[in-house]
Scaffold this motif. Structure first.
Motif, PDB file in Angstrom:
ATOM      1  N   ILE A   1       0.870  -1.178   0.000  1.00 35.60           N
ATOM      2  CA  ILE A   1       0.000   0.000   0.000  1.00 35.60           C
ATOM      3  C   ILE A   1       0.904   1.225   0.000  1.00 35.60           C
ATOM      4  O   ILE A   1       1.810   1.348   0.828  1.00 35.60           O
ATOM      5  N   SER A   2       0.692   2.106  -0.972  1.00 36.68           N
ATOM      6  CA  SER A   2       1.492   3.327  -1.048  1.00 36.68           C
ATOM      7  C   SER A   2       0.601   4.489  -1.464  1.00 36.68           C
ATOM      8  O   SER A   2      -0.410   4.296  -2.140  1.00 36.68           O
ATOM      9  N   ARG A   3       1.011   5.685  -1.050  1.00 39.56           N
ATOM     10  CA  ARG A   3       0.211   6.869  -1.379  1.00 39.56           C
ATOM     11  C   ARG A   3       0.215   7.117  -2.876  1.00 39.56           C
ATOM     12  O   ARG A   3      -0.764   7.578  -3.442  1.00 39.56           O
ATOM     13  N   GLU A   4       1.287   6.782  -3.535  1.00 38.32           N
ATOM     14  CA  GLU A   4       1.396   7.046  -4.978  1.00 38.32           C
ATOM     15  C   GLU A   4       0.659   6.022  -5.827  1.00 38.32           C
ATOM     16  O   GLU A   4      -0.023   6.364  -6.792  1.00 38.32           O
ATOM     17  N   HIS A   5       0.785   4.741  -5.458  1.00 35.78           N
ATOM     18  CA  HIS A   5       0.248   3.673  -6.311  1.00 35.78           C
ATOM     19  C   HIS A   5      -0.973   2.967  -5.727  1.00 35.78           C
ATOM     20  O   HIS A   5      -1.508   2.060  -6.363  1.00 35.78           O
TER      21      HIS A   5
ATOM     22  N   THR B   1       4.925  -3.155   7.553  1.00 28.56           N
ATOM     23  CA  THR B   1       5.825  -3.443   6.438  1.00 28.56           C
ATOM     24  C   THR B   1       5.136  -3.339   5.078  1.00 28.56           C
ATOM     25  O   THR B   1       5.809  -3.271   4.052  1.00 28.56           O
ATOM     26  N   LYS B   2       3.803  -3.330   5.055  1.00 26.49           N
ATOM     27  CA  LYS B   2       3.064  -3.195   3.787  1.00 26.49           C
ATOM     28  C   LYS B   2       3.165  -1.785   3.212  1.00 26.49           C
ATOM     29  O   LYS B   2       3.002  -1.587   2.006  1.00 26.49           O
ATOM     30  N   PHE B   3       3.433  -0.810   4.081  1.00 22.08           N
ATOM     31  CA  PHE B   3       3.343   0.599   3.674  1.00 22.08           C
ATOM     32  C   PHE B   3       4.587   1.029   2.900  1.00 22.08           C
ATOM     33  O   PHE B   3       5.712   0.793   3.322  1.00 22.08           O
ATOM     34  N   GLY B   4       4.345   1.648   1.757  1.00 23.63           N
ATOM     35  CA  GLY B   4       5.437   2.058   0.888  1.00 23.63           C
ATOM     36  C   GLY B   4       5.845   0.961  -0.079  1.00 23.63           C
ATOM     37  O   GLY B   4       6.578   1.222  -1.034  1.00 23.63           O
TER      38      GLY B   4
END
Length: 255
Positions: A178-182, A212-215
């Motif tokens: 999970i990322s803010r960009e994608h 750990t999922k973030f980014g």
């Protein structure tokens, strides 16, 4: 032991994928090179999206060519996953129909769902269905389709066609990254289709996952951050980063 950067980096990725994480000191000893050489290799691998660096090491990023199994996920970050799952289950509210995704954290959410009132749970996950099959007041609807060996969950057009026929109160969704960009991503397009259809079918969507999922970014994007009502994770995700996600729409709960 291994001299060229390409050989070293291949060894590092293979080790990370086998063991779940690598340590700079251990790699330096194994490869017979300086720690700074290993750090440089890890930076290069991170730039190529193959690993995520941590303090003193790295762990593998799931991709189209590599995905951890459900059995492996059941051994990593387990106390954190239990806390996250318990907090996510509290968001059920008055929902009567709930989708529970595949994966170990969603399985823990399923086990934490209320048993004292009628609840219909729709899932593609065989372990989730098995965990809830004997629960009093809970009706389980298992989606048909091809079973993926690594995650023991159904995929393909049979699964998405069944889901398309439902209107659900709430969907608990997992992701490999999970990322803010994608947004929310997963390695397998077939899995992404099931997740996307569940989100379309649900009035509310909650993402639950460890820090750990973030980014992390995987191959197939299936949802934007703004599609989520809430994100549930742990306090290991820094509060500043949690705030950045909340600016995109969802409530972020750190437990």
């Amino acid at each position: 032991m291994t001299s060229t950067a390409e050989d070293r980096q291949r060894h590092i990725v293979r080790t990370a994928r086998t063991t779940g994480a690598v340590d700079v000191n251990t790699l330096a000893a194994q490869l017979g090179v300086a720690k700074e050489t290993v750090r440089r290799d890890l930076r290069a691998l991170e730039d190529h999206g193959l690993v995520r660096r941590t303090h003193g090491g790295a762990y593998p990023v799931e991709s189209a060519g590599f995905e951890t199994t459900l059995a492996f996920r059941a051994t990593s970050h387990v106390p954190e996953k239990r806390r996250v799952a318990a907090a996510a289950a509290e968001l059920v509210g008055d929902a009567e129909t709930v989708f529970v995704d595949e994966g170990f954290t969603p399985q823990l959410i399923a086990e934490a769902l209320p048993r004292d009132r009628p609840l219909t749970v729709v899932t593609a996950s065989l372990p989730v269905a098995a965990a809830l099959a004997g629960a009093e007041n809970t009706s389980v609807l298992l989606l048909g389709g091809r079973v993926r060996a690594g995650t023991l969950a159904t995929v393909d057009h049979w699964t998405t066609k069944m889901l398309a026929g439902f209107v659900l109160d709430l969907a608990f969704i997992g992701a490999n990254g999970i990322s803010r960009e994608h947004g929310l991503t997963t390695p397998d397009p077939a899995v992404g289709e099931v997740k996307a259809q569940a989100i379309r079918a649900a009035r509310r969507t909650v993402f639950a996952g460890v820090h750990t999922k973030f980014g992390a970014v995987s191959f197939c994007r299936f949802a934007e951050i703004g599609a989520l009502e809430a994100i549930v994770t742990s306090t290991l995700l820094p509060s500043a980063e949690a705030h950045r996600y909340s600016l995109l729409g969802p409530q972020v709960i750190r437990t």
